[in-house]
Design an enzyme around this catalytic site. Structure first.
Site, PDB file in Angstrom:
ATOM      1  CG  HIS A 223      -1.857   0.859   1.108  1.00 11.48           C
ATOM      2  ND1 HIS A 223      -2.860   1.031   1.596  1.00 11.48           N
ATOM      3  CD2 HIS A 223      -2.463   2.019   0.351  1.00 11.48           C
ATOM      4  CE1 HIS A 223      -4.041   1.750   1.981  1.00 11.48           C
ATOM      5  NE2 HIS A 223      -3.301   2.354   1.133  1.00 11.48           N
TER       6      HIS A 223
ATOM      7  CG  HIS B  55      -1.156   6.526  -1.369  1.00 14.31           C
ATOM      8  ND1 HIS B  55      -2.185   6.556  -2.656  1.00 14.31           N
ATOM      9  CD2 HIS B  55      -1.712   6.081  -0.421  1.00 14.31           C
ATOM     10  CE1 HIS B  55      -3.281   6.324  -1.533  1.00 14.31           C
ATOM     11  NE2 HIS B  55      -3.011   5.822  -0.274  1.00 14.31           N
TER      12      HIS B  55
ATOM     13  CG  ASN C 279      -5.359   7.899  -4.145  1.00 20.45           C
ATOM     14  OD1 ASN C 279      -4.008   7.032  -4.457  1.00 20.45           O
ATOM     15  ND2 ASN C 279      -5.685   8.316  -3.562  1.00 20.45           N
TER      16      ASN C 279
ATOM     17  CG  ASP D 275      -6.029   3.375  -0.060  1.00 17.45           C
ATOM     18  OD1 ASP D 275      -7.138   2.443   0.643  1.00 17.45           O
ATOM     19  OD2 ASP D 275      -5.846   4.404  -0.066  1.00 17.45           O
TER      20      ASP D 275
ATOM     21  CG  HIS E  17     -10.525   3.152   2.000  1.00 22.07           C
ATOM     22  ND1 HIS E  17      -9.328   4.338   2.254  1.00 22.07           N
ATOM     23  CD2 HIS E  17     -11.774   3.581   2.957  1.00 22.07           C
ATOM     24  CE1 HIS E  17      -9.751   5.578   3.155  1.00 22.07           C
ATOM     25  NE2 HIS E  17     -10.834   4.739   3.477  1.00 22.07           N
TER      26      HIS E  17
ATOM     27  CG  ASN F 143      -9.669   8.351   5.561  1.00 25.28           C
ATOM     28  OD1 ASN F 143      -9.553   6.821   6.055  1.00 25.28           O
ATOM     29  ND2 ASN F 143     -10.279   8.151   4.187  1.00 25.28           N
TER      30      ASN F 143
ATOM     31  CG  ASP G 252      -2.397   4.560   3.270  1.00 25.84           C
ATOM     32  OD1 ASP G 252      -2.411   4.964   2.518  1.00 25.84           O
ATOM     33  OD2 ASP G 252      -3.454   5.085   4.795  1.00 25.84           O
TER      34      ASP G 252
ATOM     35  N   PRO H  71      -5.534  13.977   4.635  1.00 19.78           N
ATOM     36  CG  PRO H  71      -6.797  12.210   4.454  1.00 19.78           C
ATOM     37  CD  PRO H  71      -7.200  13.458   3.369  1.00 19.78           C
ATOM     38  N   GLY H  72      -3.382  11.668   5.682  1.00 20.28           N
ATOM     39  CA  GLY H  72      -1.697  10.852   5.553  1.00 20.28           C
ATOM     40  C   GLY H  72      -0.821  10.942   5.757  1.00 20.28           C
TER      41      GLY H  72
HETATM   42  O1  DOR Z   1      -4.681   8.529   4.944  1.00 20.84           O
HETATM   43  C1  DOR Z   1      -4.611   8.807   3.742  1.00 20.84           C
HETATM   44  N1  DOR Z   1      -4.470   9.416   2.765  1.00 20.84           N
HETATM   45  N2  DOR Z   1      -5.571   7.501   3.461  1.00 20.84           N
HETATM   46  C2  DOR Z   1      -6.279   6.877   2.399  1.00 20.84           C
HETATM   47  O2  DOR Z   1      -6.803   6.215   2.262  1.00 20.84           O
HETATM   48  C3  DOR Z   1      -5.514   7.443   1.409  1.00 20.84           C
HETATM   49  C4  DOR Z   1      -4.246   8.505   0.884  1.00 20.84           C
HETATM   50  C5  DOR Z   1      -4.274   9.302   0.302  1.00 20.84           C
HETATM   51  O3  DOR Z   1      -4.007   9.240  -0.737  1.00 20.84           O
HETATM   52  O4  DOR Z   1      -3.351  10.333   0.782  1.00 20.84           O
END
Ligand code: DOR
Length: 437
Positions: free
Chosen positions: A51, A53, A85, A145, A172, A271, A298, A316-317
């Protein structure tokens, strides 16, 4: 390509011995090799992240396939699964092939694209799952996600579709109707801070529904970033019934709690949200007993303007690739919950298996476009390796990270364990703690 002799490394089972690498493979012995003194160091199979990004295409100001790959290698990873995403969304063969090719060009880790479940992540129409599976990227994991596939009929069709090629839907789990405007975990802390809460049931209800759907269809479900004690109970129940469900937990959900929201520092906004200390305890136990199969980062890089703002406006992230193993050492190894064999399983063997990256065929068809990962440390296997100094301590400095973004929640924290070397098919991507290229 050079030959390497890794001398005296401690294998996951605790035995210390030499390991020879030649032409990308683990071999019995090798001549004229470059010797790496690994006395006191731990050898692991190259880590695999389910996972990640990587933000390319679309948000190259936050991360690129190159910078994310470097962060991954420095974190001990040899393969990462790139979330869909992006902008455009990875919902078609052309886009996953582009991500896969760029990953290969960079060459620091195998970048295995995850395809979107629905077109544009809109939750309504299925994306081109078959075309992505047949593409050069050989996608096996599909996820919206960041968004939940909340329509049960769409989820059912997606599960049915991927069965044909032993694919998996990575959900998700977040009922969007229960999290409208949510800013943090729903509980005592959110009541005190006056922030809209994100109830645990929003996650747990979707996991229960999807486990039942997976059982009904006879397909494979994977649950992304499990964050509550209740989710663990649901997973335990589903696995007990023989339902084909797997799950991951993030390092941050193994360490941090919702009390950090009291700082109003958006670096702690994520998130699913950080939960309570009781949830953290349940997640650690579930990872130890295998109810949760894997650790997944993540890794979610965000540009400054998306994080250095007020809490409600922040995305979020959190960053995760370069700190994942140290957090696992702190929360699972130093606490006695997991031994190194367990670490190898939860961070390499299990995620590789879930993502179809072991190089073994599923349903009689060729597996993913990436090389074989999560394999045993044995002669004849590809030399995907991570060498760790478990006794070293280091302090996280955001500017010292390879990621373009700076949103680490661990700034200033001293952590155990440094990555000394990472080998991708026998080639060092990290040596003496430094990225090679
Ligand atoms: O905190 C998060 N950030 N949770 C997610 O599911 C997506 C991710 C993001 O793409 O920034």
């Amino acid at each position: 390509m050079s030959n390497y002799l890794i001398r005296g490394a401690t294998f996951p089972d605790g035995t210390a011995k030499d390991l020879a690498v030649e032409n990308g493979l683990i071999v019995e012995k090798t001549e004229n090799a470059e010797v790496i003194d690994a006395e006191g160091l731990r050898l692991l199979p190259g880590l695999v992240d389910l996972h990640t990004h990587l933000r390319q295409p679309g948000r190259e100001d936050a991360e690129t396939i190159e910078t994310g790959s470097r962060a991954a290698a420095l974190g001990g990873y040899t393969a990462v699964c790139a979330m869909a995403n992006t902008d455009p969304v990875a919902d078609a063969a052309g886009i996953v092939e582009q991500v896969w090719r760029l990953g290969r060009e960079v060459g620091l880790v195998d970048v295995q694209p995850i395809g979107a479940v629905t077109l544009g992540l809109n939750g309504e129409r299925l994306a081109e799952l078959g075309a992505m599976a047949e593409s050069a990227a050989r996608v096996r994991v599909f996820s919206d996600d960041g968004h939940c596939v909340h329509d049960a009929a769409v989820m059912r069709r997606a599960l049915e579709y991927v069965k044909a090629f032993d694919g998996v839907i990575a959900q998700h789990a977040e009922d969007p109707k229960l999290t409208v405007g949510a800013q943090m975990n729903e509980g005592e802390q959110s009541a005190q801070l006056g922030l809209a809460g994100w109830p645990a049931v929003a996650e747990e209800a979707i996991i229960a529904r999807d486990a039942l759907l997976a059982a009904h269809v006879g397909s494979r479900l994977h649950v992304c970033h499990v964050s509550t004690a209740g989710s663990v109970e649901v997973l335990r129940w589903a696995k007990g019934r023989g339902i084909r469900v797997t799950a991951e937990v993030t390092p941050h959900h193994l360490l941090l709690t919702d009390e950090l929201a009291a700082t109003y520092d958006p670096v702690y906004k994520v998130n699913p949200p950080l939960r309570t200390a009781e949830d953290v305890t349940a997640l650690r136990e579930a990872l130890a007993d295998g109810t949760i199969d894997a650790v997944a980062t993540d890794h979610a890089p965000h540009a400054r303007e998306d994080k250095e703002c007020e809490w409600a406006a922040a995305r979020p992230g959190m960053l995760g690739l370069e700190t994942a193993l140290p957090i696992v050492i702190r929360t699972m190894v130093e606490t006695g919950l997991l031994d190194w064999q367990g670490v190898a399983d939860r961070m390499s063997h299990a995620p590789a298996r879930i993502a179809g990256l072991t190089g073994l065929t599923g349903n009689g068809r060729a597996t993913s476009g990436a090389g074989a990962h999560g394999r045993p440390l044995a002669v004849g296997e590809p030399a995907n390796l991570t060498l760790v100094d478990p006794s070293a301590r280091w302090t996280v400095t955001p500017d010292g990270l390879a990621s373009i973004s700076r949103n680490t929640p661990y700034a200033g924290l001293e952590l155990p364990g440094t990555i000394v070397a990472t080998f991708l098919r026998g080639r060092p991507t990290v040596l003496d703690g430094k990225a090679q290229a």
